[in-house]
Design an enzyme around this catalytic site. Structure first.
Site, PDB file in Angstrom:
ATOM      1  N   CYS A   1      -4.985  -3.590   3.189  1.00 15.51           N
ATOM      2  CA  CYS A   1      -4.636  -3.212   4.567  1.00 15.51           C
ATOM      3  C   CYS A   1      -5.795  -3.386   5.554  1.00 15.51           C
ATOM      4  CB  CYS A   1      -4.081  -1.783   4.553  1.00 15.51           C
ATOM      5  SG  CYS A   1      -3.084  -1.392   6.007  1.00 15.51           S
TER       6      CYS A   1
ATOM      7  N   LYS B   1      -9.817   0.531  -2.038  1.00 21.83           N
ATOM      8  CA  LYS B   1      -9.936   0.145  -0.613  1.00 21.83           C
ATOM      9  C   LYS B   1     -11.331   0.494  -0.081  1.00 21.83           C
ATOM     10  CE  LYS B   1      -7.312   0.790   3.729  1.00 21.83           C
ATOM     11  NZ  LYS B   1      -6.123   1.475   4.296  1.00 21.83           N
TER      12      LYS B   1
ATOM     13  N   GLU C   1       0.856  -1.190   0.000  1.00 27.48           N
ATOM     14  CA  GLU C   1       0.000   0.000   0.000  1.00 27.48           C
ATOM     15  C   GLU C   1       0.897   1.247   0.000  1.00 27.48           C
ATOM     16  OE1 GLU C   1      -2.215   0.623   3.655  1.00 27.48           O
ATOM     17  OE2 GLU C   1      -3.881   1.528   2.563  1.00 27.48           O
TER      18      GLU C   1
HETATM   19  N1  LIG Z   1      -3.086   1.171   8.045  1.00 29.00           N
HETATM   20  C1  LIG Z   1      -4.224   0.498   7.856  1.00 29.00           C
HETATM   21  O1  LIG Z   1      -4.957   0.723   6.913  1.00 29.00           O
HETATM   22  C2  LIG Z   1      -4.658  -0.565   8.814  1.00 29.00           C
HETATM   23  C3  LIG Z   1      -3.932  -0.821  10.087  1.00 29.00           C
HETATM   24  O2  LIG Z   1      -2.830  -0.348  10.360  1.00 29.00           O
HETATM   25  C4  LIG Z   1      -4.646  -1.695  11.015  1.00 29.00           C
HETATM   26  O3  LIG Z   1      -5.747  -2.193  10.679  1.00 29.00           O
HETATM   27  O4  LIG Z   1      -4.165  -1.912  12.121  1.00 29.00           O
END
Ligand SMILES: NC(=O)CC(=O)C(=O)O
Length: 264
Positions: free
Chosen positions: A153, A113, A40
């Site tokens: 993520c 996302k 990401e």
């Molecule tokens: N950074 C993200 O999108 C998610 C994350 O760090 C987490 O779910 O913990």
């Protein structure tokens, strides 16, 4: 098929990030990979939320997409292009988008996302909704014999998204998990998604101390359908490679037919 999860420690310099991503993709191919995935925000970990707006591209245009397309073509590689900011319809908003490139350099899938991250423990705080517009569509694509389900993520915390991809062979989770949350939850969640969906999981992440003072957890990994971690890069730049073995998938699903036993 051999697959590779590329780990980066991206900063605010777009050009430097693209050079680093190209180097990692070349390294993945040198290790025999036919599909490689970037993390990401591989192209930008800026100082401010607004940096995402400044570098946002429209679909089919811009230096980030040009680099991914060229790398896919020249390396004859499937690339899951981490995420890049794509301009949203709403003014001053971007989508956090994964574009997938085939070995001929064409975009074959787009995933935005869906779940936007928010976290505040009094010392660190994040709120992606300040600048991101959420996606709405689960998206899968076919790479040769592999059906691949896409996510990004924070989506990892929402198991119902992955059920929408059933049946598939591989789940992709490009990420930039925070150090704080990743240390406790990252591997646990990845292995759970692999076991409950009886799939391979490829999870390329940001991993290290960034110029914007953020610290990410890293531990980019590839997990097999039995929940075994096949390859991992703990911290810093690197490439985790492993083979997708169709016989292993079939064996796990035949020995423990949990997917076939679903009632809901
Ligand atoms: N950074 C993200 O999108 C998610 C994350 O760090 C987490 O779910 O913990």
């Amino acid at each position: 098929m051999k697959i590779a999860a590329c780990q980066m420690v991206s900063g605010p310099d777009l050009g430097a990030n693209l050079v680093a991503a190209s180097r990692l993709l070349e390294s993945a191919v040198a290790q025999g990979a036919q599909l490689a995935a970037l993390p990401e925000y591989f192209c930008l970990m800026g100082h401010h939320d607004s940096d995402k707006l400044a570098y946002a591209e429209t679909l089919g245009h811009g230096p980030i997409q040009a680099m991914l397309s060229r790398a896919a073509r020249e390396l004859r590689l499937w690339i899951i292009g981490g995420t890049l900011p794509i301009k949203a319809d709403t003014p001053d908003r971007v989508r956090n988008t994964t574009l997938v490139f085939s070995p001929s350099g064409e975009v074959v899938a787009r995933y935005d996302k869906i779940h936007l991250f928010a976290y505040d423990n009094g010392r660190e705080s994040y709120d992606e909704a300040r600048v991101l517009e959420p996606g709405t569509q689960p998206t899968a694509f076919d790479a040769e014999q592999l059906r691949v389900g896409l996510s990004v993520c924070y989506d990892l915390r929402f198991p119902e998204l992955y059920r929408a991809y059933n049946p598939c062979e591989l789940l992709a989770v490009p990420a930039a998990f925070t150090y704080t949350t990743g240390e406790k939850h990252w591997e646990l969640l990845l292995r759970a998604r692999a076991v409950e969906n009886q799939c391979y999981v490829i999870a390329p992440a940001q991993g290290g101390k960034h110029e914007n003072d953020r610290r990410t957890w890293g531990h980019s990994m590839i997990v097999d359908p039995w929940g075994e971690v096949l390859a991992v890069v703990p911290e810093g730049e690197g490439v985790a490679c492993a083979d997708i073995d169709p016989a292993r998938l079939a064996q796990v699903r035949q020995q423990l037919p949990a997917l076939a036993h679903r009632k809901l």
